[in-house]
Design a protein around this motif. Structure first.
Motif, PDB file in Angstrom:
ATOM      1  N   SER A  80      -0.881   7.413   1.467  1.00 22.08           N
ATOM      2  CA  SER A  80      -0.738   6.281   1.918  1.00 22.08           C
ATOM      3  C   SER A  80       1.288   6.238   1.867  1.00 22.08           C
ATOM      4  O   SER A  80       1.425   5.402   2.180  1.00 22.08           O
ATOM      5  N   ARG A  81       1.439   7.351   1.074  1.00 22.70           N
ATOM      6  CA  ARG A  81       2.884   7.872   1.177  1.00 22.70           C
ATOM      7  C   ARG A  81       3.710   8.536   2.487  1.00 22.70           C
ATOM      8  O   ARG A  81       5.050   8.562   2.584  1.00 22.70           O
ATOM      9  N   CYS A 136       0.999  -1.307   0.671  1.00 18.19           N
ATOM     10  CA  CYS A 136      -0.036  -0.137   0.241  1.00 18.19           C
ATOM     11  C   CYS A 136       1.024   0.997   0.294  1.00 18.19           C
ATOM     12  O   CYS A 136       1.013   2.478  -0.080  1.00 18.19           O
ATOM     13  N   LEU A 165      -6.106  -2.335  -4.602  1.00 12.16           N
ATOM     14  CA  LEU A 165      -4.917  -2.608  -5.409  1.00 12.16           C
ATOM     15  C   LEU A 165      -4.730  -4.345  -6.407  1.00 12.16           C
ATOM     16  O   LEU A 165      -4.514  -3.827  -7.106  1.00 12.16           O
ATOM     17  N   ARG A 205      -3.665   7.837  -2.217  1.00  9.70           N
ATOM     18  CA  ARG A 205      -2.547   7.560  -2.657  1.00  9.70           C
ATOM     19  C   ARG A 205      -1.131   9.002  -2.335  1.00  9.70           C
ATOM     20  O   ARG A 205      -0.535   8.139  -1.933  1.00  9.70           O
ATOM     21  N   ASP A 207       5.050   2.942  -4.486  1.00  7.31           N
ATOM     22  CA  ASP A 207       4.409   2.890  -5.727  1.00  7.31           C
ATOM     23  C   ASP A 207       3.065   2.220  -5.915  1.00  7.31           C
ATOM     24  O   ASP A 207       4.002   1.343  -6.661  1.00  7.31           O
ATOM     25  N   TRP A 208       2.231   2.666  -6.701  1.00  8.24           N
ATOM     26  CA  TRP A 208       0.922   1.883  -7.196  1.00  8.24           C
ATOM     27  C   TRP A 208       1.278   1.354  -8.439  1.00  8.24           C
ATOM     28  O   TRP A 208       0.963   0.185  -8.925  1.00  8.24           O
ATOM     29  N   ALA A 245      -8.362   7.031  -8.988  1.00  7.85           N
ATOM     30  CA  ALA A 245      -7.411   7.737  -9.182  1.00  7.85           C
ATOM     31  C   ALA A 245      -6.611   8.729  -9.740  1.00  7.85           C
ATOM     32  O   ALA A 245      -5.654   8.993  -9.623  1.00  7.85           O
TER      33      ALA A 245
END
Length: 450
Positions: free
Chosen positions: A429-430, A207, A447, A426, A210-211, A240
């Motif tokens: 999550s980083r 998660c 994902l 996104r 990088d997706w 997204a």
């Protein structure tokens, strides 16, 4: 030839058949190297972790006055995946990780999953494989992700781990012994929807990464393969790619910061044998009534292939299965997800974003949400059984769900939390300390559509 949709689950099933994992519950007095001292249960080395008593002196209504036995483990561990570029796109080096508390014993873990005490070899066992990729100077590899993320705030006191992804070249040797194997991005996406296949530590790193590492390079941005195909996949693509993501991210962070400033959480230590409403005997540390979900017990373990194959330790068991739901709904044509600002006992920041609904002691949920989830029009997009990290928890299980509510139902929860697009999630999550452990696991279910 195994199906890509079941390849990882089949491998884990094979490792469960071939491996040795024996677990026996024992009294604390028979748990070598662990003893009660100063109102705590601790390891003789003073390392690994300690079971402590905590009282919430100041906090929101669901926490104030609450007494819990918690895991105090201030060390920052390593959860690290190794990835490489293969002929069909990104490949991930998965570990078949045997833990005493895992349902099924063995589940997919990161390439390296180790506490600091373990990789510093306090246990006197063998070295941690591939540790140099995550502690040395990157000469032959490339660090793609390195962010600290929290553990469960209802059972850990301020625990964080590094979530790391490093890229290596095709000449990197795969460790021998059969416990590590390379799998492609398609196979990993499929495994994310398997019951008790991918452990919570692996989900956290996936998660936080990088997706795009879950898709083929030529496919474009995450979820791009659904363009023009309709359904949930295309809704996720649009979510997204939301143009206003930067503003949404800033607003979400501002609201979380405001909540933290408005409500402090302050804990006081309490000796385990003086913890109100709890009892301590030779077999368990447990709440006398229904005040808490967790019970601390001791176990003797034999796990083949670990750095140390025989040991004993305390594990935190749960009294009942949990339920964790991430709610989504369409707002102005964009699919958004309801994030709950969750104050928890063991979060250093006091609060982080959690899924819309989390059952159990120490969690507060939006009023009426449970009834809405059972109401007409609610659509379950994903439902997966998961056990918490088996190195600290014994068969602690929860059903994770992604549930879409009709727009008119979701409107009743407009102010119940923060409604965030996937583009905002996104970004969240980083960053350190924004999404809690359960939120990262819930997000990993989405994902599978990347």
């Amino acid at each position: 030839m195994p199906s890509p949709d079941t390849a990882i689950a089949d491998w884990i099933a094979e490792r469960r058949r071939q491996g040795t994992l024996e677990i026996q519950r024992i009294p604390f007095s028979a748990c070598a190297d662990w003893h009660f001292e100063g109102g705590r249960l601790r390891h003789r080395s003073g390392r690994f972790f300690t079971i402590v008593g905590c009282h919430c002196e100041v906090g929101p209504a669901h926490l104030a006055g609450l007494d819990l036995a918690m895991i105090d483990q201030p060390e920052v561990g390593i959860l690290g995946f190794v990835v490489r570029r293969g002929p069909a796109g990104w490949e991930w080096l998965l570990q078949a990780k045997a833990e005493p508390g895992n349902v099924g014993g063995t589940q997919v873990g990161p390439s390296v999953q180790a506490t600091r005490s373990n990789y510093m070899r306090v246990h006197g066992g063998s070295p941690t494989r591939m540790l140099e990729l995550f502690t040395g100077s990157p000469a032959a590899w490339h660090v793609l992700t390195d962010v600290e993320q929290s553990e469960q705030g209802d059972r850990f006191c301020g625990k964080y781990n590094r979530n790391v992804v490093v890229e290596v070249d095709g000449a990197f040797p795969t460790p021998d012994g059969g416990l590590w194997r390379w799998f492609g991005h398609r196979e990993l996406r499929a495994a994310l929807h398997g019951d008790y296949v991918v452990n919570t530590d692996a989900r956290s790193v996936i998660c936080s990464a990088d997706w795009g590492l879950l898709g083929a390079p030529e496919a474009g941005p995450p979820f791009a393969r659904w363009r023009g195909r309709g359904g949930l996949g295309e809704q996720l693509l649009d979510s997204a790619a939301e143009p206003a993501a930067e503003a949404g991210y800033a607003d979400a962070c501002a609201r979380l910061d405001a909540a933290r400033r408005a409500q402090a959480v302050r804990l006081a230590p309490v000796a385990l044998d003086a913890l109100p409403g709890w009892r301590v005997d030779d077999w368990e540390i447990a709440p006398a009534g229904a005040a808490a979900d967790q019970v601390v017990q001791a176990y003797a373990v034999h796990a083949e292939g670990r750095e140390v194959e025989y040991w004993c330790q305390p594990l935190v068991a749960s009294r009942a299965p949990g339920r964790i739901v991430l709610v989504c709904a369409r707002h102005a044509g964009v699919l958004r997800f309801l994030l709950n600002v969750s104050f928890e006992f063991g979060l250093r920041e006091g609060a982080q974003f959690a899924p819309s609904y989390v059952s159990g002691c120490g969690h507060a949920n939006p009023d009426g949400l449970l009834a809405a989830l059972a109401g007409a029009g609610a659509v379950v997009h994903a439902s997966v059984m998961q056990s918490d990290e088996g190195g600290r928890f014994m068969a602690s299980v929860a059903r994770y769900e992604i549930v879409e509510l009709p727009a008119e139902t979701a409107a009743g929860f407009a102010d119940a939390g923060v409604w965030a697009s996937l583009a905002v999630l996104r970004r969240l999550s980083r960053r350190r300390g924004l999404l809690n452990n359960e939120m990262r696991s819930a997000l990993s279910l989405l994902l599978a559509w990347v």
